[in-house]
Scaffold this motif. Structure first.
Motif, PDB file in Angstrom:
ATOM      1  N   VAL A 186      -8.132   2.121  -3.297  1.00 33.05           N
ATOM      2  CA  VAL A 186      -7.353   1.340  -2.324  1.00 33.05           C
ATOM      3  C   VAL A 186      -8.283   0.634  -1.328  1.00 33.05           C
ATOM      4  CG1 VAL A 186      -5.569   1.531  -0.507  1.00 33.05           C
ATOM      5  CG2 VAL A 186      -5.364   2.848  -2.638  1.00 33.05           C
ATOM      6  N   THR A 195       0.830  -1.211   0.000  1.00 28.79           N
ATOM      7  CA  THR A 195       0.000   0.000   0.000  1.00 28.79           C
ATOM      8  C   THR A 195       0.863   1.258   0.000  1.00 28.79           C
ATOM      9  OG1 THR A 195      -1.492  -1.284   1.417  1.00 28.79           O
ATOM     10  CG2 THR A 195      -2.005   1.041   1.131  1.00 28.79           C
ATOM     11  N   THR A 217      -7.539  -3.847  -3.466  1.00 26.19           N
ATOM     12  CA  THR A 217      -7.415  -2.596  -4.224  1.00 26.19           C
ATOM     13  C   THR A 217      -7.836  -2.857  -5.671  1.00 26.19           C
ATOM     14  OG1 THR A 217      -5.753  -1.722  -2.740  1.00 26.19           O
ATOM     15  CG2 THR A 217      -5.739  -0.850  -4.982  1.00 26.19           C
TER      16      THR A 217
END
Length: 520
Positions: A105, A12, A88
């Motif tokens: 996300v 991420t 995501t």
């Protein structure tokens, strides 16, 4: 020279490329690039799919340069594995190769109203209406509702679906499609571990479920082919590694389970990254949770191998709370500084921090919760806040460990941990104290990438990495033993639970009295 296996670890907050020795599991070289997140509206979290690919190419080329400087021949790299942030969601045009919107996300909350209306329409208003097929509650966390938002709100996506040019994928699908040629013959696939996080996949039949697709009104032709986690999907089309097979694919938490060698039923690990994720291998049978955990596909290590399942406790905000203290409040200048501040306080002094920035995930699944800090006095300073933030990570882990122990009936006697935050020694000691069991951290913390490399190296047609128990490498680790009285631990945990209750039902879509509020 022993054969080498590479892994892309697309997380991420950053992308890494790592190269391992397939015989010893030694990390030979790596490169890391941070990824920018954008927050266009409150609760929205996006990333640029092109930036994700750019970061991968950069990490690959830089790592290959480092290997050449070490006099290591990159032709020894026999395979490449991919591991990724899960859930995501991306949609792109298969003819132009262009993304049709930013990646939404996993943490993103824009679908909260959709989720609430789906739950309200379900029998008994149950969030677990689809759990018998998916293993998951209806939540903003999973891909189906994000894809639904894109189909409803982005004209380019609607047009591409109508003209049959749209491709949907989680980050792994986008990466593999791009690396195998993109709009010039790229392979559109995903693996079972990533597919099981979409809410469109039946974890029993191990395929996309037409009924689930109808429920979310998702056209099945946009979905990738579902493959095992360890097989040759295609070959690298360009760059220093052109011709190398891409032969491993695992969602990041599944990859960490494999990299921690948790390949037997009952073995567990906890990964501390942006969020915090505890997985317990339940073997070849899916176990449904009665205590707020997810049932997920852990891995399927070969076309003809059985799928293995896991119980998972997912916490949205772990390392992200440190980033928030750094970027939003300016309390720390770097992530590593938090350990110093917290150690200076030595206690939170009665201050409790519930970082429900994206609602609460396991075991509550409460999207209406929001972050709170309570128990403040005039004595509270930034050191206490830093300590409370670290404690919050530990308390959230305790909640999912308790749920896991209740579901399995076999309490864990120690916790295997990995992920970026585990380099924080104070956090690891706090975790042992709050769980009242030892915490074991491997010396080589890149277990997520290692898991992807193992899957890639073991694939049929590659065969340079053996996953048989006798061949698994010995991993050196350090152990943190609990050092406080269990009564004190229980007292602090009870206070934390009280704080969690205070964070609930904060942000709902029900109309309220202030009609001038621009958010309503």
């Amino acid at each position: 020279m022993d054969p080498l296996v590479a892994a892309i670890d697309q997380g991420t907050s950053s992308t890494r490329f790592l190269v391992f020795n397939a015989k010893t599991a030694e990390l030979m070289s790596q490169h890391q690039v941070e990824i920018k997140q954008s927050f266009p509206k409150e609760g929205w979290v996006e990333e640029d799919p092109k930036e994700i690919m750019q970061s991968i190419y950069e990490c690959m080329e830089r790592t290959c340069e480092k290997l050449r400087l070490l006099n290591i021949d990159i032709s020894n790299i026999k395979a490449l594995g991919v591991t990724n942030q899960r859930e995501t969601t991306l949609v792109w045009d298969k003819e132009t190769g262009e993304p049709l919107y930013n990646a939404i996300v996993w943490l993103d909350l824009r679908t909260q109203s959709t989720v609430e209306s789906l739950i309200n329409k379900s029998p008994g208003k149950s969030k677990n209406h689809l759990k018998h097929k998916t293993g998951l509650p209806i939540s903003t966390y999973f891909s189906a509702v994000k894809l639904r938002w894109l189909l409803d709100n982005v004209e380019e996506v609607q047009q591409a679906v109508l003209s049959q040019r749209a491709m949907f994928g989680t980050v792994d699908s986008w990466i593999i499609w791009c690396l195998t040629g993109g709009n010039n013959g790229g392979v559109h696939c995903t693996d079972v571990s990533n597919a099981s996080r979409t809410m469109l996949f039946n974890i029993h039949s191990m395929d996309w479920d037409p009924e689930l697709c109808r429920y979310f009104d998702v056209p099945m032709e946009v979905l990738p082919a579902v493959r095992s986690s360890s097989e040759i999907y295609g070959w690298m089309k360009s760059g220093s590694l052109a011709g190398v097979p891409i032969s491993g694919c695992l969602g990041d938490q599944s990859a960490a389970l494999v990299g921690q060698m948790c390949l037997r039923e009952g073995q567990s690990k906890n990964t501390y990254g942006t969020g915090c994720f505890m997985l317990r291998n339940t073997g070849t049978k899916p176990m449904m949770s009665d205590h707020g955990l997810l049932t997920t596909v852990a891995y399927k290590l070969g076309k003809d191998e059985p799928a293995c399942y896991a119980l998972e406790g997912s916490v949205a905000i772990a390392g992200a709370v440190v980033c928030w203290l750094k970027d939003n409040l300016g309390i720390v200048q770097s992530s590593s500084e938090i350990e110093k501040l917290a150690a200076a306080a030595g206690t939170s002094h009665g201050c409790y921090f519930v970082p429900a920035f994206s609602g609460l995930y396991a075991p509550y699944w409460e999207p209406s919760a929001r972050g709170i800090i309570c128990g403040l006095t005039q004595f509270t300073n930034r050191n206490h806040l830093a300590f409370a933030a670290l404690e919050a990570v530990c308390f959230q882990t305790r909640e999912i460990l308790d749920a896991m122990n209740q579901d399995s009936g076999v309490p864990l006697t120690e916790l295997q941990v990995d992920g970026g935050m585990t380099s924080n020694r104070l956090l690891m000691q706090l975790q042992a104290d709050i769980l009242c069991i030892p915490v074991v951290r491997p010396t080589m913390s890149e277990t997520t990438a290692l898991g992807a490399a193992m899957a890639a190296g073991a694939a049929e047609g590659v065969g340079v990495w053996s996953l048989s128990p006798s061949h698994l490498p010995h991993v050196t680790s350090e152990k943190y033993e609990p050092q406080i009285n269990p009564d004190e631990s229980e007292f602090r945990y009870a206070r934390w639970k009280k704080a969690v209750q205070r964070s609930m039902n904060w942000e709902t879509n029900e109309p309220c009295c202030n009609t001038n509020d621009p958010r309503l």
